[in-house]
Write a protein that holds these residues in place. Sequence first.
Motif, short mmCIF file in Angstrom:
data_model
loop_
_atom_site.label_atom_id
_atom_site.label_comp_id
_atom_site.label_asym_id
_atom_site.label_seq_id
_atom_site.Cartn_x
_atom_site.Cartn_y
_atom_site.Cartn_z
N TRP A 17 0.84 -1.21 0.00
CA TRP A 17 0.00 0.00 0.00
C TRP A 17 0.87 1.25 0.00
CZ3 TRP A 17 -0.07 3.51 4.12
CH2 TRP A 17 -0.99 4.57 3.99
N ARG A 18 1.92 1.23 0.83
CA ARG A 18 2.77 2.40 0.97
C ARG A 18 3.54 2.72 -0.30
NH1 ARG A 18 7.35 3.37 5.71
NH2 ARG A 18 7.88 5.51 5.12
N HIS A 19 3.92 1.69 -1.06
CA HIS A 19 4.75 1.90 -2.24
C HIS A 19 3.97 1.90 -3.55
CE1 HIS A 19 7.91 0.89 0.68
NE2 HIS A 19 8.74 1.48 -0.14
N ASP A 20 2.66 1.66 -3.48
CA ASP A 20 1.86 1.65 -4.70
C ASP A 20 1.67 3.08 -5.20
OD1 ASP A 20 0.50 0.54 -6.78
OD2 ASP A 20 -1.21 -0.18 -5.60
N TYR A 21 1.36 3.19 -6.47
CA TYR A 21 1.16 4.52 -7.06
C TYR A 21 0.35 4.38 -8.34
CZ TYR A 21 4.87 3.19 -10.35
OH TYR A 21 5.62 2.55 -11.31
N THR A 22 -0.12 5.49 -8.84
CA THR A 22 -0.91 5.49 -10.07
C THR A 22 0.04 5.57 -11.27
OG1 THR A 22 -2.74 6.60 -8.97
CG2 THR A 22 -2.70 6.68 -11.38
N ARG A 110 12.83 9.33 -15.46
CA ARG A 110 11.76 8.37 -15.22
C ARG A 110 11.77 7.29 -16.31
NH1 ARG A 110 5.26 9.33 -13.98
NH2 ARG A 110 4.98 7.29 -12.95
N GLY A 130 8.16 0.25 -6.34
CA GLY A 130 7.61 1.45 -5.70
C GLY A 130 8.60 2.58 -5.59
N THR A 131 9.89 2.28 -5.60
CA THR A 131 10.91 3.34 -5.58
C THR A 131 11.24 3.83 -6.98
OG1 THR A 131 11.88 2.34 -3.58
CG2 THR A 131 13.24 3.92 -4.78
N LYS A 133 9.24 3.72 -9.66
CA LYS A 133 8.05 4.43 -10.16
C LYS A 133 8.10 4.65 -11.67
CE LYS A 133 6.27 6.71 -6.04
NZ LYS A 133 6.90 5.81 -5.05
N ARG A 135 6.72 4.51 -15.51
CA ARG A 135 5.41 4.93 -16.00
C ARG A 135 4.43 3.77 -16.03
NH1 ARG A 135 8.98 8.33 -18.77
NH2 ARG A 135 8.42 10.54 -18.49
N CYS A 147 -0.14 -0.25 -9.71
CA CYS A 147 0.89 0.29 -10.62
C CYS A 147 1.21 -0.67 -11.76
CB CYS A 147 2.15 0.63 -9.85
SG CYS A 147 2.95 -0.76 -9.03
#
Length: 356
Positions: A17-22, A110, A130-131, A133, A135, A147
């Motif tokens: 949860w902490r490392h997830d992202y859109t 990125r 998660g680090t 990130k 695209r 992600c």
Amino acid sequence: MSRRRIERELGRRFISWRHDYTPAPMPMDAVKSAVVYVPKALGDSMATFPAIRALQQRGVEKIIVVASRHAEAVFSPLRDEGVEVRSIPHDRAYREVKQMARSINADHGRIDLCVEATLRDASSAVYFVGTLKARMNLQFSGSKMKCYLPKVSDRALAMYASEESVPRCWAALMSDAGVGEMAGRFELPIPLEIERQVSQALEPLGRYIALNLDGGDDERKLTLEKGGEICQILIERYSLPVVLIASPAGEAKAAALAARFPTATLPELPRSIHHSGAIVKGAELLVSPDTSVVHVASAYDRPVVAFYSKQLGLWLPQSTRQSVVVKPGDVNALSAAELIAALDDIDASAEEQSRT
């Protein structure tokens, strides 16, 4: 479920949860940079080549492979193809995992696509993805993190669950994600200078059989006594020299076996995966416990008799001519009769091939 397992699962969910992202999905034609994250063992590394080759076929300009230090050599020949190869100690070196992701971002900005190839929904993959990130991300570990691209991994996940060969799972994922169509094969590129070195060392022997004694853990290691029994059967059956393959840790045992048989030899060559691979590539037959050289035989379609301590459909040989003997818990339970039956299968398949 035990309290410890519950706590571990809750911890894993929290870091996910902490490392997830859109993510920010983009067409595969627009992908210019990609990372393949595979800090695992030699076999896992050889299995990921369909993913790497699909990225190359797609024309991705910057491909970075993050390997374990143990398996970095598998990918080192790719540097000559413009692939950047980096390494971390292993997948549980979490500080180095995060540092590697930050370093890649610092050097390249990125990243467009990350192929997470650990095959496990585990902390290492979560920390790296998660680090970094990127695209967008691909995996078939079963992670529920948002992600990752949805749906494209469904077929690969189903294949993995049904224990189809891991390289075929990678080929399916790369196809369904629209990256490229590749054969699902193990691969080990061998530098030309190493092939020449091994060829020159073994040329006086002519045709030969390769015998490897050791797998990655104790239940997959042949004892000196069992190795001698196998060697005796091979020499009596084929009247060919036996070339022993050894890692640095198994060199003393292989040397002791070679001393027992006039036609068995442990070549005076470096103990590297590429030197072992070149020996396998030139062999008439490989006999080995379940380990990386079995996958080398698959890569070069060399006949192989393999001994497994458990049924592992995901990691079975892909060679056209192959025979697998499963001895639960200890490959040294292999009997002479079982070995002879496996060799009969190999020889019968050779006769069938010659008639077609």
